[in-house]
Scaffold this motif. Structure first.
Motif, PDB file in Angstrom:
ATOM      1  N   LEU A 286       0.935  -1.154  -0.130  1.00  0.00           N
ATOM      2  CA  LEU A 286       0.247   0.085  -0.114  1.00  0.00           C
ATOM      3  C   LEU A 286       0.863   1.164   0.061  1.00  0.00           C
ATOM      4  CD1 LEU A 286      -2.782  -1.113   2.392  1.00  0.00           C
ATOM      5  CD2 LEU A 286      -2.865  -1.196   0.166  1.00  0.00           C
ATOM      6  N   GLY A 287       2.378   1.143   0.229  1.00  0.00           N
ATOM      7  CA  GLY A 287       2.938   2.200   0.313  1.00  0.00           C
ATOM      8  C   GLY A 287       2.688   3.069   1.435  1.00  0.00           C
ATOM      9  N   MET A 288       2.487   2.963   2.599  1.00  0.00           N
ATOM     10  CA  MET A 288       1.709   3.586   3.703  1.00  0.00           C
ATOM     11  C   MET A 288       2.447   2.902   5.127  1.00  0.00           C
ATOM     12  SD  MET A 288      -2.232   3.026   3.751  1.00  0.00           S
ATOM     13  CE  MET A 288      -2.498   4.059   5.211  1.00  0.00           C
ATOM     14  N   GLU A 289       2.334   3.775   6.232  1.00  0.00           N
ATOM     15  CA  GLU A 289       2.749   3.270   7.411  1.00  0.00           C
ATOM     16  C   GLU A 289       1.597   3.005   8.583  1.00  0.00           C
ATOM     17  OE1 GLU A 289       4.327   5.975   5.931  1.00  0.00           O
ATOM     18  OE2 GLU A 289       5.448   4.659   4.937  1.00  0.00           O
ATOM     19  N   PHE A 290       1.377   1.843   9.048  1.00  0.00           N
ATOM     20  CA  PHE A 290       0.239   1.721   9.966  1.00  0.00           C
ATOM     21  C   PHE A 290       0.687   2.196  11.503  1.00  0.00           C
ATOM     22  CE2 PHE A 290      -0.985  -2.302   7.439  1.00  0.00           C
ATOM     23  CZ  PHE A 290      -1.533  -1.559   6.499  1.00  0.00           C
ATOM     24  N   MET A 291       1.797   2.194  11.741  1.00  0.00           N
ATOM     25  CA  MET A 291       1.997   2.830  13.074  1.00  0.00           C
ATOM     26  C   MET A 291       2.352   4.079  12.935  1.00  0.00           C
ATOM     27  SD  MET A 291       4.578  -0.244  14.688  1.00  0.00           S
ATOM     28  CE  MET A 291       4.847   0.822  16.103  1.00  0.00           C
ATOM     29  N   GLU A 292       2.081   4.924  13.950  1.00  0.00           N
ATOM     30  CA  GLU A 292       2.345   6.262  13.985  1.00  0.00           C
ATOM     31  C   GLU A 292       3.444   6.462  14.913  1.00  0.00           C
ATOM     32  OE1 GLU A 292      -0.227  10.423  14.821  1.00  0.00           O
ATOM     33  OE2 GLU A 292      -1.118   8.689  14.854  1.00  0.00           O
TER      34      GLU A 292
END
Length: 960
Positions: free
Chosen positions: A871-877
């Motif tokens: 997805l090209g994104m990060e789940f953890m902030e």
């Protein structure tokens, strides 16, 4: 005037007293008692004078006839007595039904001419012919009606025929022709002479020639029908309706016995039934025998008087008014080849070549099951036809059309008003002829509906035939029902467009996470629209490329015809899709440039001072010990290398453009974009060149772009980058050898980190020590290069916390504020000292951050989840600690050209295609595509260099 010039004179310029000398090409005087001849190129004697000698031109001697023999013989050589008077030419004249006799049967000249009356009695039934020179049998209608050669009242004489007043004649015809485009209605000399007689002979005697002539006059009146008019078509309809008892021909309900077949009928919806209900009973292919690949058109031709001339094949260009070679003219009837021909033709040429109109009934020939040859009638759509003063064939609704059968190319006859020997006042020309071939839906064997020939006529008011001209065109179009393909395209667009919305939402969510802002504001909506523009551009690109390659493969490769290319008018939606794709992709490309030109970047120098040096303290006069300075040249070197790889691509753009152009223009792949059935890459210069298909042009060029780009990427990734040079990976190695790390932020809280800390502790050394370090590393005698112990991972995607970003911004603001545009030599020492202090502060801060010194802004290293990579994104902030994600793919190239090759390639393809579709020139498209590549590369380099100098404190003059 001097030189080789002469005055221009024509026979008409000479007047009655002069003649046109064909030797001098000028007018010359006639002699005494002479005047110009009818042809204008010689002299003849005046009335009352006979010729004594004549050698042509003005070499004529005339002599006056005596008073008692004032007439002149028909040949002009002798004087003679004329008992019944003289004509205006000075010749003898006789009354009606008499013939003039000037010589005896053995040729002896009589002193007095005789006027001998033809014997019209029952034994002879003779009358004088049209020239009055001999007695011939009078017309049969005279004999039938009056038993003589006289058609006296109450009998009716019309058009040289005699009809009994007691017979039921058709209504009195209106001998006018309506030229609707000019708003002129003329009393036609041809109609005045022949309309009533042809209608009467057809009605009373079923005379075949008369019926054909009447039909031709109706065709000359554009087949126009009116319930209140008795013009040619009104008379034809009157006879057609009242001769139903005669039966029909060939079981065709519209073809009355003895009458020509002019109409298909005016029932609503009949045209659609004629054109679509039946299939032409043969199949066509692109590769087969001559009868399978050619349209065998044949026409029955008639003259204006209704005489049958012959059967004529359309091969040879019968319907093509524009001159061309036989091969190119015959190409019009090669099945599947879209044919277009147009030219300007002078009115004078039309009048000389088509003085007498020829009428055609067109058929398509085919072989029956029993070997017998059959004909299929081809309907005609006359765009000039009027029904009750309304043009009924102008719209696209076939249910309202009124189909006809007979047509002509040029009518220079009906526009003659008084004397049939004079020039017409108006001529009518078939200025646009189109033969339409429509494929049966879902056919797999090349089955077609009956062809349709559409004709538009132009009315020309004849004023100066030498200077007037008319644009004429002839075309053969092939079409099929594209509604199903359009529905499938719309469904695909809807599905992929919906997926693009979801994908853009995910990108927007990832962008929000990377910016560290969770509020949905106007900027978020704008960013979503930018993401959606790029994704929607990809959707349009996939659809257009798929469509272009589909038509290219399935149209050119088929044997038995199952698909036909869309018409130029049907390509408009496709062209619109390409325009949308280009516009949206251009927007995405510009957004990509802006984002790459505004990144934050800093080079972290890990080098430590070697020992101490003695340094004089300015103003104090003492010498103190200080740490040895660390060389800045390694940082400058890395900055220059970064500057060089900013516009490196996975392909060679120049080779890409040249290769595409080579295959299109030299190898001949461009010929696959022609709207013909041939899949050959070469065309003979003598053969007809079909028009271009915009869909095929895009399909061929896009396929070549993608194929050559794919081969380039394979070559560079498998061979060149592995065995010759890989600038991206070499940059990472160079950072490590230079003991410099690269800290990159593409978003507020997201970026990339290249760990370049040297495993040898120092990089600012001599050649011998450098070679020793490389040797130790090759022999695994030192630790690994990775950020973590015993790992090789040097590149990371980083997601930093808000605290870390605040610290970075605080120092970065100081760095930017201290930056001075002053020149190197005349800058104040204070400015340099402040800049150096700011640079050292940022370098120390990032050093300590990487070394986990600041526990409140620490970081962890972890692997990305598979779904996160997809997805090209990060789940953890990163709330408390920043996160370094292991990256084995060198994804920092995403902020370079290298990592955005797909976007750049699609933009190049679409730019090339838009230019080509606008100019129909692959060469121009290639040149402009390369120019735009170079222009944007220059902009990217210059502005990227400025951003690099601004963010890293590397003076721009050291970036070369």
């Amino acid at each position: 005037a001097c030189g080789f010039s002469l005055p221009l004179q024509r026979p008409a310029d000479c007047g009655d007293a002069r003649y046109f000398d064909i030797s001098r090409l000028a007018c010359g005087p006639c002699g005494a008692h002479q005047r110009q001849s009818a042809g204008g190129i010689s002299c003849v004697c005046q009335p009352g004078y006979r010729m004594v000698s004549s050698n042509g031109g003005s070499s004529v001697i005339c002599e006056k006839c005596p008073a008692n023999m004032s007439g002149v013989t028909q040949d002009g050589w002798n004087c003679i007595i004329c008992p019944k008077g003289l004509t205006s030419e000075g010749k003898c004249k006789c009354f009606n039904n008499e013939i003039l006799v000037e010589r005896s049967i053995d040729g002896i000249l009589l002193n007095e001419a005789l006027c001998i009356r033809c014997n019209g009695s029952e034994q002879s039934f003779s009358a004088s012919d049209a020239s009055g020179n001999r007695c011939v049998r009078c017309e049969q209608t005279f004999i039938n009606v009056s038993k003589s050669c006289d058609c006296s009242s109450p009998n009716v004489l019309t058009g040289g025929l005699c009809f009994s007043a007691s017979e039921s004649l058709p209504p009195k015809g209106v001998a006018t022709v309506r030229f609707g485009q000019l708003g002129i209605t003329l009393a036609s000399a041809w109609f005045l002479k022949n309309l009533q007689s042809s209608a009467s002979a057809c009605w009373l005697y079923s005379n075949l020639t008369a019926c054909q002539a009447l039909g031709n006059m109706c065709v000359m009146n554009m087949n126009s029908l009116s319930s209140s008019s008795t013009d040619a078509c009104g008379l034809f309809q009157y006879i057609y309706v009242n001769t139903a008892r005669l039966g029909i021909v060939h079981s065709i309900a519209f073809w009355r016995h003895n009458l020509p077949w002019l109409y298909y009928g005016d029932q609503p919806g009949l045209a659609s039934q004629v054109l679509e209900a039946n299939h032409f009973p043969t199949i066509f292919s692109f590769k087969g025998t001559d009868k399978d690949v050619r349209l065998q058109f044949i026409a029955a031709s008639f003259d204006a008087a209704g005489n049958f001339l012959k059967w004529q094949s359309l091969e040879g260009g019968i319907l093509q008014l524009c001159p061309d070679t036989q091969t190119k003219l015959n190409a019009a009837y090669a099945f599947g080849t879209t044919y277009q021909q147009s030219c300007k033709i002078s009115v004078s040429k039309i009048l000389s070549d088509f003085a007498n109109p020829i009428f055609y009934d067109l058929f398509l020939e085919y072989d029956g099951d029993n070997g017998q040859q059959y004909l299929w009638a081809v309907p005609v759509l006359n765009l000039n036809l009027q029904y009750n003063e309304m043009f009924v064939n102008q719209g696209s609704n076939r249910n309202n059309w009124l189909l006809t059968r007979r047509f002509f190319l040029v009518d220079a006859l009906s526009g003659i008003e008084n004397d049939l020997g004079k020039l017409p006042r108006v001529i009518r020309i078939a200025s646009k002829i189109t033969i339409s071939i429509r494929l049966v839906s879902h056919t797999q064997r090349g089955t077609i509906h009956p062809p349709l020939i559409t004709i538009a006529y132009t009315d020309v008011l004849v004023q100066n035939p030498e200077t007037q001209s008319v644009m004429v065109s002839f075309s053969v179009n092939y079409e099929m029902n594209q509604s199903e393909a359009q529905i499938q395209t719309d469904i695909t667009l809807g599905v992929l467009g919906g997926l693009a919305v979801l994908w853009s939402l995910l990108k927007t969510a990832g962008w929000k996470r990377r910016t560290g802002n969770s509020i949905i504001d106007l900027q978020t909506v704008f960013k979503f629209l930018l993401f959606y523009a790029g994704d929607l551009a990809n959707v349009f690109f996939v659809i257009t490329v798929g469509t272009g390659i589909y038509w290219l493969v399935f149209f050119k490769a088929q044997q038995f015809v199952s698909v036909l290319l869309p018409l130029p008018s049907q390509e408009e939606v496709f062209v619109t899709y390409i325009a949308c794709a280009f516009s949206l992709k251009a927007l995405q490309f510009l957004q990509l440039l802006v984002s790459q030109l505004t990144i934050d970047i800093f080079f972290i120098d890990w080098e430590r001072p070697k020992g101490k040096v003695l340094k004089a303290v300015e103003g104090e006069g003492v010498i103190k010990s200080a740490a040895a300075p660390v060389s800045i040249w390694r940082t400058y070197f890395i900055a220059n290398e970064w500057n060089e790889i900013q516009t490196v691509r996975k392909i060679n753009p120049l080779f890409q453009v040249l290769a595409v152009l080579f295959f299109l223009e030299v190898v001949g792949f461009s010929n696959l974009a022609l709207m013909d059935s041939s899949s050959s890459l070469t065309r003979s210069s003598e053969s007809y060149i079909a028009p271009w298909s915009r869909i095929l042009r895009f399909g061929v060029s896009a396929a070549l772009w993608l194929a050559i780009a794919f081969l380039q990427i394979i070559f560079f990734s498998v061979f060149y980058e592995r065995f010759v040079e890989d600038k991206i990976r070499q940059f990472v190695d160079l950072c490590c050898m230079s003991n410099i790390s690269v800290f990159l932020l593409s978003h507020s809280c997201f970026g990339y980190y290249i760990h370049g800390r040297s495993v040898h502790g120092h990089a600012d050394t001599n050649m011998e020590e450098m070679n020793m370090n490389l040797k130790r590393e090759a022999e695994n005698l030192c630790s690994q290069r990775g950020l973590l112990p015993n790992t090789d991972g040097q590149t990371f995607q980083i997601s930093i916390s808000r605290k870390m970003r605040l610290h970075y911004d605080r120092i970065h603001e100081t760095l930017i504020r201290k930056r001075s545009p002053a020149r190197l030599l005349d800058s104040s020492a204070n400015t340099f000292e402040q800049s150096t202090r700011a640079y050292n502060t940022m370098n120390k801060f990032l050093n300590s951050f990487i070394d986990h010194v600041h526990k409140e802004i620490d970081y962890i290293v972890k692997d990305k989840l598979l779904l996160e990579r997809i997805l090209g994104m990060e789940f953890m902030e990163p709330i408390e600690k920043s996160i370094f994600y292991n990256d084995e793919g060198h994804s920092f190239s995403d902020i370079l050209y290298y990592g955005n090759e797909t976007t750049l390639l699609i933009f190049d393809i679409l730019f090339f295609s838009v230019v080509d579709l606008a100019s129909q020139s692959f060469v121009l498209a290639a040149v402009l595509t390369y120019l735009q590549q170079e222009i944007f590369r220059f902009i990217r380099n210059i502005l990227g260099q400025k951003n690099l100098a601004s963010k890293t404190l590397v003076d721009e003059r050291f970036l070369i």
